[in-house]
Design a protein around this motif. Sequence first.
Motif, short mmCIF file in Angstrom:
data_model
loop_
_atom_site.label_atom_id
_atom_site.label_comp_id
_atom_site.label_asym_id
_atom_site.label_seq_id
_atom_site.Cartn_x
_atom_site.Cartn_y
_atom_site.Cartn_z
N LEU A 10 -30.37 133.81 38.43
CA LEU A 10 -29.54 135.02 38.31
C LEU A 10 -28.46 134.87 37.24
CD1 LEU A 10 -29.23 136.00 42.06
CD2 LEU A 10 -30.49 137.24 40.28
N ARG A 11 -27.90 133.67 37.12
CA ARG A 11 -26.91 133.42 36.06
C ARG A 11 -27.54 133.61 34.68
NH1 ARG A 11 -25.18 129.06 39.36
NH2 ARG A 11 -26.34 127.61 38.06
N SER A 12 -28.76 133.12 34.52
CA SER A 12 -29.44 133.27 33.23
C SER A 12 -29.76 134.74 32.96
CB SER A 12 -30.71 132.42 33.16
OG SER A 12 -31.70 132.92 34.02
N GLU A 13 -30.13 135.49 33.99
CA GLU A 13 -30.41 136.93 33.83
C GLU A 13 -29.13 137.70 33.51
OE1 GLU A 13 -33.40 138.77 34.11
OE2 GLU A 13 -34.27 136.76 33.91
N ALA A 14 -28.01 137.27 34.06
CA ALA A 14 -26.74 137.97 33.86
C ALA A 14 -26.09 137.67 32.52
CB ALA A 14 -25.77 137.60 34.98
N HIS A 15 -26.59 136.66 31.84
CA HIS A 15 -25.97 136.24 30.59
C HIS A 15 -25.84 137.38 29.58
CE1 HIS A 15 -24.72 133.51 27.45
NE2 HIS A 15 -25.64 134.03 26.65
N HIS A 16 -26.86 138.23 29.50
CA HIS A 16 -26.87 139.30 28.51
C HIS A 16 -26.39 140.64 29.06
CE1 HIS A 16 -28.82 136.60 25.76
NE2 HIS A 16 -29.72 136.31 26.69
N VAL A 17 -25.93 140.65 30.31
CA VAL A 17 -25.44 141.87 30.94
C VAL A 17 -23.95 142.03 30.62
CG1 VAL A 17 -25.03 143.00 33.17
CG2 VAL A 17 -27.13 141.68 32.81
N LYS A 85 -27.33 141.98 44.66
CA LYS A 85 -27.77 142.51 45.94
C LYS A 85 -29.14 143.12 45.72
CE LYS A 85 -26.62 145.56 49.75
NZ LYS A 85 -25.67 146.54 50.28
N GLU A 86 -30.10 142.71 46.55
CA GLU A 86 -31.45 143.23 46.42
C GLU A 86 -31.47 144.73 46.70
OE1 GLU A 86 -35.75 142.58 48.56
OE2 GLU A 86 -34.37 140.89 48.45
N SER A 87 -32.11 145.47 45.81
CA SER A 87 -32.19 146.92 45.95
C SER A 87 -33.24 147.30 46.99
CB SER A 87 -32.55 147.55 44.60
OG SER A 87 -32.72 148.93 44.75
N LYS A 88 -32.93 148.33 47.76
CA LYS A 88 -33.89 148.81 48.76
C LYS A 88 -34.92 149.74 48.12
CE LYS A 88 -30.70 148.60 52.69
NZ LYS A 88 -29.56 147.99 52.06
N LYS A 89 -34.50 150.49 47.08
CA LYS A 89 -35.37 151.51 46.49
C LYS A 89 -36.01 151.08 45.18
CE LYS A 89 -32.62 155.15 48.55
NZ LYS A 89 -31.60 156.14 48.31
N SER A 90 -35.27 150.42 44.32
CA SER A 90 -35.79 150.09 42.98
C SER A 90 -35.63 148.61 42.68
CB SER A 90 -35.09 150.93 41.93
OG SER A 90 -33.70 150.69 41.96
N LYS A 91 -36.47 147.80 43.30
CA LYS A 91 -36.41 146.35 43.10
C LYS A 91 -36.84 146.00 41.68
CE LYS A 91 -37.43 142.09 45.46
NZ LYS A 91 -36.27 141.51 44.87
N LYS A 92 -35.99 145.25 40.97
CA LYS A 92 -36.27 144.91 39.59
C LYS A 92 -36.43 143.41 39.37
CE LYS A 92 -33.93 148.95 37.88
NZ LYS A 92 -32.75 149.52 37.32
N LEU A 93 -35.66 142.63 40.09
CA LEU A 93 -35.66 141.18 39.88
C LEU A 93 -36.50 140.48 40.95
CD1 LEU A 93 -31.88 140.63 39.10
CD2 LEU A 93 -33.75 140.60 37.48
N LEU A 94 -37.32 139.57 40.53
CA LEU A 94 -38.11 138.77 41.46
C LEU A 94 -37.51 137.37 41.47
CD1 LEU A 94 -40.54 138.61 43.34
CD2 LEU A 94 -41.91 137.95 41.35
#
Length: 98
Positions: A10-17, A85-94
Amino acid sequence: MLTSRQKKFLRSEAHHVSPIFQVGKGGVNEQLIKSVQEALEARELIKISILQNCEEDKNEVAEELAKKTGSELVQLIGLTIVLYKESKKSKKLLLPRT
């Protein structure tokens, strides 16, 4: 509860956010909490900046936001909070398993 491997991912995914919220002099309030909850449902992973004029301790702000939004604190680096937080409707990250 996230494992260390999941947090690393998640830290690596957040790097560009980019941060989409700022916590300032008013601190954590109900409007901010509601907005963060909506953003977490839509995006799953967000960054929040803590401004210099925030009167609360950055650790308390991060823990309070995570607790009140039902999310996981991935990272607090400098004045930037990363929440997941895992989305209930639109899950994007595995997330990786253990």
